[in-house]
Design a protein around this motif. Structure first.
Motif, PDB file in Angstrom:
ATOM      1  N   ASN A 142       3.330  24.064  -2.878  1.00  0.00           N
ATOM      2  CA  ASN A 142       2.684  25.854  -4.408  1.00  0.00           C
ATOM      3  C   ASN A 142       2.093  24.646  -5.200  1.00  0.00           C
ATOM      4  OD1 ASN A 142       4.676  24.757  -5.306  1.00  0.00           O
ATOM      5  ND2 ASN A 142       6.316  26.429  -4.969  1.00  0.00           N
ATOM      6  N   LEU A 143       1.903  23.806  -4.502  1.00  0.00           N
ATOM      7  CA  LEU A 143       1.182  22.846  -6.376  1.00  0.00           C
ATOM      8  C   LEU A 143      -0.743  23.219  -5.959  1.00  0.00           C
ATOM      9  CD1 LEU A 143       2.503  19.902  -5.070  1.00  0.00           C
ATOM     10  CD2 LEU A 143       3.124  20.973  -7.056  1.00  0.00           C
ATOM     11  N   ASN A 144      -0.787  24.165  -5.077  1.00  0.00           N
ATOM     12  CA  ASN A 144      -2.280  24.282  -4.937  1.00  0.00           C
ATOM     13  C   ASN A 144      -3.091  23.104  -4.590  1.00  0.00           C
ATOM     14  OD1 ASN A 144      -4.187  25.915  -5.778  1.00  0.00           O
ATOM     15  ND2 ASN A 144      -4.993  25.576  -6.880  1.00  0.00           N
ATOM     16  N   HIS A 145      -2.613  22.220  -3.632  1.00  0.00           N
ATOM     17  CA  HIS A 145      -3.046  21.069  -3.190  1.00  0.00           C
ATOM     18  C   HIS A 145      -4.091  21.649  -1.741  1.00  0.00           C
ATOM     19  CE1 HIS A 145       0.010  18.418  -5.303  1.00  0.00           C
ATOM     20  NE2 HIS A 145      -1.298  18.790  -5.795  1.00  0.00           N
ATOM     21  N   ASP A 146      -5.313  21.188  -2.382  1.00  0.00           N
ATOM     22  CA  ASP A 146      -6.585  21.313  -1.362  1.00  0.00           C
ATOM     23  C   ASP A 146      -5.698  20.963   0.446  1.00  0.00           C
ATOM     24  OD1 ASP A 146      -8.826  22.171  -3.311  1.00  0.00           O
ATOM     25  OD2 ASP A 146      -8.208  23.227  -2.096  1.00  0.00           O
ATOM     26  N   ALA A 147      -5.945  19.339  -0.234  1.00  0.00           N
ATOM     27  CA  ALA A 147      -5.574  18.707   0.696  1.00  0.00           C
ATOM     28  C   ALA A 147      -3.787  18.242   1.368  1.00  0.00           C
ATOM     29  CB  ALA A 147      -5.313  16.775   0.746  1.00  0.00           C
ATOM     30  N   MET A 148      -3.366  18.250   3.143  1.00  0.00           N
ATOM     31  CA  MET A 148      -2.231  18.017   3.318  1.00  0.00           C
ATOM     32  C   MET A 148      -1.949  16.943   4.523  1.00  0.00           C
ATOM     33  SD  MET A 148      -0.542  21.541   2.706  1.00  0.00           S
ATOM     34  CE  MET A 148       1.481  21.849   3.281  1.00  0.00           C
ATOM     35  N   TYR A 149      -1.190  16.665   4.669  1.00  0.00           N
ATOM     36  CA  TYR A 149      -0.651  15.396   5.327  1.00  0.00           C
ATOM     37  C   TYR A 149       0.168  15.699   6.048  1.00  0.00           C
ATOM     38  CZ  TYR A 149      -4.438  13.396   2.359  1.00  0.00           C
ATOM     39  OH  TYR A 149      -5.563  12.991   1.168  1.00  0.00           O
ATOM     40  N   TRP A 150       0.786  14.345   7.310  1.00  0.00           N
ATOM     41  CA  TRP A 150       1.561  14.734   7.979  1.00  0.00           C
ATOM     42  C   TRP A 150       2.054  13.083   8.400  1.00  0.00           C
ATOM     43  CZ3 TRP A 150       6.218  16.889   8.462  1.00  0.00           C
ATOM     44  CH2 TRP A 150       6.136  18.543   8.616  1.00  0.00           C
ATOM     45  N   TYR A 151       2.681  12.474   7.936  1.00  0.00           N
ATOM     46  CA  TYR A 151       2.968  10.983   9.043  1.00  0.00           C
ATOM     47  C   TYR A 151       4.257  10.714   9.082  1.00  0.00           C
ATOM     48  CZ  TYR A 151       0.254   9.891   5.224  1.00  0.00           C
ATOM     49  OH  TYR A 151      -1.303  10.349   4.217  1.00  0.00           O
ATOM     50  N   ARG A 152       4.000  10.099  10.326  1.00  0.00           N
ATOM     51  CA  ARG A 152       5.925   8.965  11.265  1.00  0.00           C
ATOM     52  C   ARG A 152       5.574   8.088  10.505  1.00  0.00           C
ATOM     53  NH1 ARG A 152       6.468   9.304  17.741  1.00  0.00           N
ATOM     54  NH2 ARG A 152       7.846   7.894  17.977  1.00  0.00           N
ATOM     55  N   GLN A 153       7.133   8.061  10.174  1.00  0.00           N
ATOM     56  CA  GLN A 153       7.562   7.086   9.855  1.00  0.00           C
ATOM     57  C   GLN A 153       8.703   6.542  11.078  1.00  0.00           C
ATOM     58  OE1 GLN A 153      10.098   7.345   6.281  1.00  0.00           O
ATOM     59  NE2 GLN A 153       9.648   5.239   5.890  1.00  0.00           N
ATOM     60  N   ASP A 154       8.265   5.337  11.479  1.00  0.00           N
ATOM     61  CA  ASP A 154       9.740   4.905  12.578  1.00  0.00           C
ATOM     62  C   ASP A 154      10.108   2.976  11.721  1.00  0.00           C
ATOM     63  OD1 ASP A 154       7.147   5.521  14.185  1.00  0.00           O
ATOM     64  OD2 ASP A 154       9.296   6.031  15.111  1.00  0.00           O
ATOM     65  N   PRO A 155      11.404   2.962  12.241  1.00  0.00           N
ATOM     66  CA  PRO A 155      11.593   1.748  11.240  1.00  0.00           C
ATOM     67  C   PRO A 155      11.006   0.026  11.044  1.00  0.00           C
ATOM     68  CG  PRO A 155      13.427   2.140  12.257  1.00  0.00           C
ATOM     69  CD  PRO A 155      12.356   3.420  12.965  1.00  0.00           C
ATOM     70  N   GLY A 156      10.564  -0.503  10.468  1.00  0.00           N
ATOM     71  CA  GLY A 156       9.607  -1.650  10.204  1.00  0.00           C
ATOM     72  C   GLY A 156       8.031  -1.882  10.263  1.00  0.00           C
ATOM     73  N   GLN A 157       7.497   0.117  10.755  1.00  0.00           N
ATOM     74  CA  GLN A 157       6.837   0.079  10.738  1.00  0.00           C
ATOM     75  C   GLN A 157       5.517   1.133   9.240  1.00  0.00           C
ATOM     76  OE1 GLN A 157       5.074   0.561  14.489  1.00  0.00           O
ATOM     77  NE2 GLN A 157       6.422   0.123  15.748  1.00  0.00           N
ATOM     78  N   GLY A 158       6.420   1.429   8.281  1.00  0.00           N
ATOM     79  CA  GLY A 158       6.104   1.956   7.618  1.00  0.00           C
ATOM     80  C   GLY A 158       5.219   3.325   8.190  1.00  0.00           C
TER      81      GLY A 158
END
Lengths: 112, 109
Positions: free
Chosen positions: B26-42
């Motif tokens: 609800n921040l009125n941002h146009d851009a959105m992202y999905w990330y995956r996080q695995d141990p030791g991989q950022g």
């Protein structure tokens, strides 16, 4: 492409010790640089940022200076606390881009 | 309070099933992202969207799908084609400064 390299952890320090976490980057143009912090089981929070060469970002006692000549953005804190225990991520946003490129993260543990 | 909300916090999936992770802002941002996080991989970028009804693949899009029908919402579907789906998934929104949700930990059982 853009890349970020940060020192591997884990890093273990005693309370009140001096902290440095090294971060170097490769990017074309003039990226913006960030440090994010992740506490256990949570998402990332922005810790500090710098948008141009020689800028110093600072927050909660942490500092980092954007060094164009050495392509570095090292994170420092003069006296760490147990509550600073977390994973720290260095990141860059390329010029004209809204995408972040992250380093692999450095886990910091501070012991009393 | 403005922010970005991911749900659920923990999710269990049987092999061969699709599962959808929710992300709302609800921040009125146009851009959105999905990330995956695995141990030791950022963090690795899965998909991103800079505007409603448009999205692009990130570095590891295979086995995932997204939609962006509303500015506030950017759900991620982990399909049965994703060979190793167990991970911590983070949603973010923003332009110059990214705001992250609390994450969803997906476990395949």
């Amino acid at each position: 492409g853009d890349s970020v390299t940060q020192m591997e952890g884990p890093v273990t320090l005693s309370e009140e010790a001096f902290l440095t976490i090294n971060c170097t980057y490769t990017a074309t143009g003039y990226p913006s640089l960030f440090w994010y912090v992740q506490y256990p089981g949570e998402g990332l929070q922005l810790l500090l940022k710098a948008t141009k060469a020689d800028d110093k970002g600072s927050n909660k006692g942490f500092e980092a200076t954007y060094r164009k000549e050495t392509t570095s953005f090292h994170l420092e804190k003069g006296s760490v606390q147990v509550s600073d225990s977390a994973v720290y991520f260095c990141a860059l946003e390329g010029a004209g881009s809204y995408q972040l490129t992250f380093g692999k993260g450095t886990k910091l543990s501070v012991i009393p | 309070d403005g922010g970005i909300t991911q749900s659920p916090k923990y999710l269990f999936r049987k092999e061969g099933q699709n599962v959808t992770l929710s992300c709302e802002q609800n921040l009125n941002h146009d851009a959105m992202y999905w990330y995956r996080q695995d141990p030791g991989q950022g963090l690795r970028l899965i998909y991103y969207s800079q505007i409603v009804n448009d999205f692009q693949k990130g570095d590891i899009a295979e086995g995932y799908s997204v939609s962006r029908e509303k500015k506030e919402s950017f759900p991620l579907t982990v399909t049965s084609a994703q060979k190793n789906p167990t991970a911590f998934y983070l949603c973010a929104s923003g332009g110059f400064e990214a705001f992250f949700g609390q994450g969803t930990r997906l476990t395949v059982v």
